[in-house]
Design an enzyme around this catalytic site. Structure first.
Site, PDB file in Angstrom:
ATOM      1  N   ASN A   1      -7.263  -4.601  17.120  1.00 42.19           N
ATOM      2  CA  ASN A   1      -6.066  -5.386  17.397  1.00 42.19           C
ATOM      3  C   ASN A   1      -4.853  -4.557  17.007  1.00 42.19           C
ATOM      4  O   ASN A   1      -4.728  -4.138  15.861  1.00 42.19           O
ATOM      5  CB  ASN A   1      -6.122  -6.678  16.571  1.00 42.19           C
ATOM      6  CG  ASN A   1      -4.785  -7.411  16.543  1.00 42.19           C
ATOM      7  OD1 ASN A   1      -4.010  -7.320  17.484  1.00 42.19           O
ATOM      8  ND2 ASN A   1      -4.542  -8.143  15.455  1.00 42.19           N
TER       9      ASN A   1
ATOM     10  N   THR B   1       1.021 -13.015   8.335  1.00 41.60           N
ATOM     11  CA  THR B   1       1.625 -12.825   9.656  1.00 41.60           C
ATOM     12  C   THR B   1       1.734 -14.149  10.422  1.00 41.60           C
ATOM     13  O   THR B   1       2.687 -14.348  11.184  1.00 41.60           O
ATOM     14  CB  THR B   1       0.805 -11.808  10.487  1.00 41.60           C
ATOM     15  OG1 THR B   1      -0.595 -12.146  10.404  1.00 41.60           O
ATOM     16  CG2 THR B   1       0.973 -10.397   9.962  1.00 41.60           C
TER      17      THR B   1
ATOM     18  N   ARG C   1       0.802  -1.223   0.000  1.00 37.18           N
ATOM     19  CA  ARG C   1       0.000   0.000   0.000  1.00 37.18           C
ATOM     20  C   ARG C   1       0.838   1.278   0.000  1.00 37.18           C
ATOM     21  O   ARG C   1       0.334   2.359  -0.246  1.00 37.18           O
ATOM     22  CB  ARG C   1      -0.965  -0.027   1.197  1.00 37.18           C
ATOM     23  CG  ARG C   1      -2.104  -1.005   1.010  1.00 37.18           C
ATOM     24  CD  ARG C   1      -2.785  -1.359   2.327  1.00 37.18           C
ATOM     25  NE  ARG C   1      -2.021  -2.347   3.106  1.00 37.18           N
ATOM     26  CZ  ARG C   1      -2.461  -2.889   4.253  1.00 37.18           C
ATOM     27  NH1 ARG C   1      -3.616  -2.523   4.755  1.00 37.18           N
ATOM     28  NH2 ARG C   1      -1.721  -3.784   4.891  1.00 37.18           N
TER      29      ARG C   1
ATOM     30  N   SER D   1       5.052  -5.346  15.669  1.00 34.96           N
ATOM     31  CA  SER D   1       4.967  -5.159  14.228  1.00 34.96           C
ATOM     32  C   SER D   1       5.980  -4.115  13.789  1.00 34.96           C
ATOM     33  O   SER D   1       6.072  -3.057  14.415  1.00 34.96           O
ATOM     34  CB  SER D   1       3.566  -4.654  13.869  1.00 34.96           C
ATOM     35  OG  SER D   1       2.872  -5.661  13.205  1.00 34.96           O
ATOM     36  N   GLY D   2       6.707  -4.420  12.739  1.00 38.20           N
ATOM     37  CA  GLY D   2       7.690  -3.474  12.212  1.00 38.20           C
ATOM     38  C   GLY D   2       7.059  -2.198  11.702  1.00 38.20           C
ATOM     39  O   GLY D   2       7.756  -1.203  11.468  1.00 38.20           O
TER      40      GLY D   2
HETATM   41  C1  UD1 Z   1      -2.367  -6.631  10.985  1.00 36.70           C
HETATM   42  C2  UD1 Z   1      -3.378  -7.517  11.689  1.00 36.70           C
HETATM   43  C3  UD1 Z   1      -4.562  -6.663  12.125  1.00 36.70           C
HETATM   44  C4  UD1 Z   1      -4.089  -5.539  13.007  1.00 36.70           C
HETATM   45  C5  UD1 Z   1      -3.004  -4.721  12.323  1.00 36.70           C
HETATM   46  C6  UD1 Z   1      -2.394  -3.754  13.300  1.00 36.70           C
HETATM   47  C7  UD1 Z   1      -3.144  -9.709  10.630  1.00 36.70           C
HETATM   48  C8  UD1 Z   1      -3.750 -10.689   9.697  1.00 36.70           C
HETATM   49  N1  UD1 Z   1      -3.807  -8.567  10.795  1.00 36.70           N
HETATM   50  O1  UD1 Z   1      -2.993  -6.127   9.808  1.00 36.70           O
HETATM   51  O2  UD1 Z   1      -5.495  -7.452  12.842  1.00 36.70           O
HETATM   52  O3  UD1 Z   1      -5.178  -4.688  13.332  1.00 36.70           O
HETATM   53  O4  UD1 Z   1      -1.940  -5.580  11.861  1.00 36.70           O
HETATM   54  O5  UD1 Z   1      -1.463  -2.891  12.692  1.00 36.70           O
HETATM   55  O6  UD1 Z   1      -2.132 -10.006  11.247  1.00 36.70           O
HETATM   56  N2  UD1 Z   1       4.386  -9.359   7.724  1.00 36.70           N
HETATM   57  C9  UD1 Z   1       5.347 -10.348   7.658  1.00 36.70           C
HETATM   58  N3  UD1 Z   1       5.137 -11.410   6.827  1.00 36.70           N
HETATM   59  C10 UD1 Z   1       4.013 -11.538   6.088  1.00 36.70           C
HETATM   60  C11 UD1 Z   1       3.032 -10.532   6.175  1.00 36.70           C
HETATM   61  C12 UD1 Z   1       3.244  -9.457   7.011  1.00 36.70           C
HETATM   62  O7  UD1 Z   1       6.381 -10.265   8.310  1.00 36.70           O
HETATM   63  O8  UD1 Z   1       3.903 -12.545   5.365  1.00 36.70           O
HETATM   64  C13 UD1 Z   1       4.644  -8.193   8.606  1.00 36.70           C
HETATM   65  C14 UD1 Z   1       4.556  -6.878   7.860  1.00 36.70           C
HETATM   66  O9  UD1 Z   1       5.835  -6.505   7.358  1.00 36.70           O
HETATM   67  C15 UD1 Z   1       4.078  -5.916   8.941  1.00 36.70           C
HETATM   68  C16 UD1 Z   1       3.291  -6.794   9.895  1.00 36.70           C
HETATM   69  O10 UD1 Z   1       3.633  -8.138   9.584  1.00 36.70           O
HETATM   70  O11 UD1 Z   1       5.155  -5.320   9.630  1.00 36.70           O
HETATM   71  C17 UD1 Z   1       1.781  -6.624   9.737  1.00 36.70           C
HETATM   72  O12 UD1 Z   1       1.421  -6.919   8.405  1.00 36.70           O
HETATM   73  P1  UD1 Z   1       0.385  -6.040   7.603  1.00 36.70           P
HETATM   74  O13 UD1 Z   1       0.206  -6.630   6.256  1.00 36.70           O
HETATM   75  O14 UD1 Z   1       0.733  -4.613   7.690  1.00 36.70           O
HETATM   76  O15 UD1 Z   1      -0.934  -6.329   8.457  1.00 36.70           O
HETATM   77  P2  UD1 Z   1      -2.195  -5.387   8.611  1.00 36.70           P
HETATM   78  O16 UD1 Z   1      -3.027  -5.476   7.407  1.00 36.70           O
HETATM   79  O17 UD1 Z   1      -1.790  -4.046   9.061  1.00 36.70           O
HETATM   80 CA    CA Z   2       0.085  -2.965   9.109  1.00 37.82          CA
END
Ligand code: UD1
Ligand code: CA
Length: 475
Positions: free
Chosen positions: A180, A85, A20, A106-107
């Site tokens: 969350n 995640t 995004r 979360s990063g």
């Molecule tokens: C996620 C949560 C959501 C929460 C939000 C808070 C999930 C499914 N959803 O959504 O409930 O409200 O964070 O900010 O977890 N990442 C990995 N590997 C992957 C995918 C993602 O390491 O395969 C890392 C991303 O780099 C990021 C973090 O996980 O730092 C969160 O991923 P992101 O895709 O941003 O999740 P959200 O849609 O924000």
């Molecule tokens: Ca996120």
């Protein structure tokens, strides 16, 4: 599980691409307040556990992230394909087997404070939870996973039945304001004994870590929510707009902190001060100043408008006039710089020295009280105490192949419009006459001068004009 001193690791999810953001740069390397997002999170995590117990899960552009973050001393786990995640946590099974609990951060949630992380840890232990979820109620919950609390005797309890992602919310669940944060504590054994039950039955066909809440709860294990009152702390960054918002929030926090510690900042909403910057008491910062990187400013200084200082160390009582640009340099006490000076990397401006308008320095060392006030280039140069560099002086430091050094002693007077062809030395107390091109060393107390003889021709201009007039008539 050991009951005393449970072993805690911190895992930071940082493998995602950040689609995004529409960027070539991996999301967690985007900066706010002068530091990558991931570095902010690691900083907070480092005050909870040693860096060697922090595991960054990287994947998209993993090597780029690793090389930028490695100096912070954390461990890395590579998630080769980013399948969500939950999938990211599956990669940690082995590394985390040495711990009792893991705190997951979360990063892309960079404002989180150590106190809040510690709060989750302590709550998790006190309640003997299998999973603790840090939740919040931000003004706009859109886009976040929502917390479905279990109702006990008609009232919401601390127990969580499920986390439901935005796209899967029912009309009724859309009314839920509690989100969350993506920050959790897990009992390691409980997490990994069930993580394989995650499915990809969701709009993105990914393994969602959030699904584990329902799985653990279903098995009768305690899954608890801990709500923070500081909702801004858990704001995540998914878009450029959110990046700008959180950058502003952090910088506001920074200017407030500086003002609370005795720094005057006029129009603080216009200045840009990075997280790592320090400023001493009674220093005044005017509007539109930028202090970046590891810049440190002493006490009783004035930094005037439009100056941009990067990784620069400024002593006490220094005056930085308008439009000064300084990089990787040192400016000692009571020096006066600018307006419109350019202090390039490796410059050391001594105490009480003056560097004035349209003066550029690069790897130049000016002694105490030395002055170069106008239109000058000083590169690869050493200038002694109390030496005066006249307007328009140029050190010719580059011969097309090598950079050469100019060494000027103390108490020297360099006349205006002088070129000093390096390598060259001008001895203490010497004079160089205006407009000279100096190609050999000038001994101490000597005069160096190159000057064609001055000619005065009386009436020459009158004659010239007559000739030009006559030529015009002929046409
Ligand atoms: C996620 C949560 C959501 C929460 C939000 C808070 C999930 C499914 N959803 O959504 O409930 O409200 O964070 O900010 O977890 N990442 C990995 N590997 C992957 C995918 C993602 O390491 O395969 C890392 C991303 O780099 C990021 C973090 O996980 O730092 C969160 O991923 P992101 O895709 O941003 O999740 P959200 O849609 O924000
Ligand atoms: Ca996120």
């Amino acid at each position: 599980m050991r009951m005393t001193n449970p072993r805690f690791a911190i895992a930071i999810l940082a493998a995602g691409k950040g689609t995004r953001l529409k960027s070539k740069l991996p999301k967690v390397l985007h900066q706010i307040a002068g530091r990558p997002l991931l570095a902010h999170v690691i900083r907070a995590a480092s005050s909870i556990v040693p860096a060697s117990d922090i595991f960054c899960i990287i994947g998209h552009e993993a090597e780029r992230v690793r090389s930028e973050i490695a100096p912070l001393g954390t461990q890395f786990i590579v998630q080769r394909e980013q399948q969500g995640t939950g999938h990211a946590m599956m990669q940690c099974r082995e590394a985390l087997s040495a711990y009792d609990h893991v705190l997951v951060l979360s990063g892309d949630v960079p404002l989180i404070r150590p106190e809040t992380i510690a709060g989750v840890r302590d709550f998790h232990i006190a309640k003997a939870a299998a999973m603790t979820i840090l939740t919040a109620e931000p003004p706009d919950p859109f886009g976040y996973g929502r917390i479905v609390r279990r109702r006990v005797n008609g009232a919401a309890s601390d127990f969580v039945d499920a986390i439901v992602e935005q796209k899967q919310l029912t009309a009724e669940q859309e009314e839920i304001c509690e989100i969350n944060s993506g920050i959790y504590a897990f009992n390691v054994v409980e997490l990994f004994s069930r993580i394989d039950q995650l499915s990809t039955d969701n709009p993105h066909s990914e393994f969602y870590l959030t699904q584990i809440a329902a799985i653990l709860g279903h098995d009768g294990l305690p899954v608890l929510a801990r709500r923070t009152a500081h909702a801004t702390e858990v704001l995540g960054i998914n878009t450029r707009r959110e990046l700008a918002q959180l950058d502003s929030l952090l910088r506001e926090r920074k200017t407030r902190e500086l003002m609370d510690n005795g720094v005057t900042i006029f129009k603080p909403e216009t200045v840009l001060i990075d997280d790592a910057v320090t400023v001493g008491e009674d220093t005044v910062i005017e509007p539109f100043v930028q202090l970046l990187g590891d810049t440190t400013i002493g006490q009783d200084c004035v930094v005037r408008s439009y100056s941009v200082l990067t990784n620069t160390r400024v002593g006490d009582m220094v005056r930085i006039n308008q439009g000064t640009i300084a990089d990787e340099s040192i400016i000692e006490q009571s020096a006066v710089i600018g307006p419109y000076a350019r202090i390039r990397p490796g410059s050391e401006i001594g105490s009480e020295a003056h560097v004035g308008n349209f003066v550029e320095t690069k790897k130049a060392k000016l002694g105490r009280g030395a002055k170069a006030n106008h239109l000058t280039y000083l590169g690869d140069a050493e200038i002694g105490e109390q030496t005066n560099i006249g307007a328009g002086t140029i050190t010719c430091n580059y011969d097309g192949v090598n950079k050469n050094k100019t060494v000027i002693g103390a108490g020297v007077f360099i006349g205006s419009d002088t070129t000093l062809v390096a390598p060259i030395r001008i001895g203490d107390g010497a004079y160089v006459g205006a407009s000279s091109c100096i190609t050999r060393d000038v001994p101490p107390d000597a005069l160096g001068l190159t000057r064609p003889e001055l000619q005065i021709r009386n009436g020459w201009a009158t004659e010239k004009r007559k000739k030009l007039e006559a030529a015009k008539q002929k046409k």
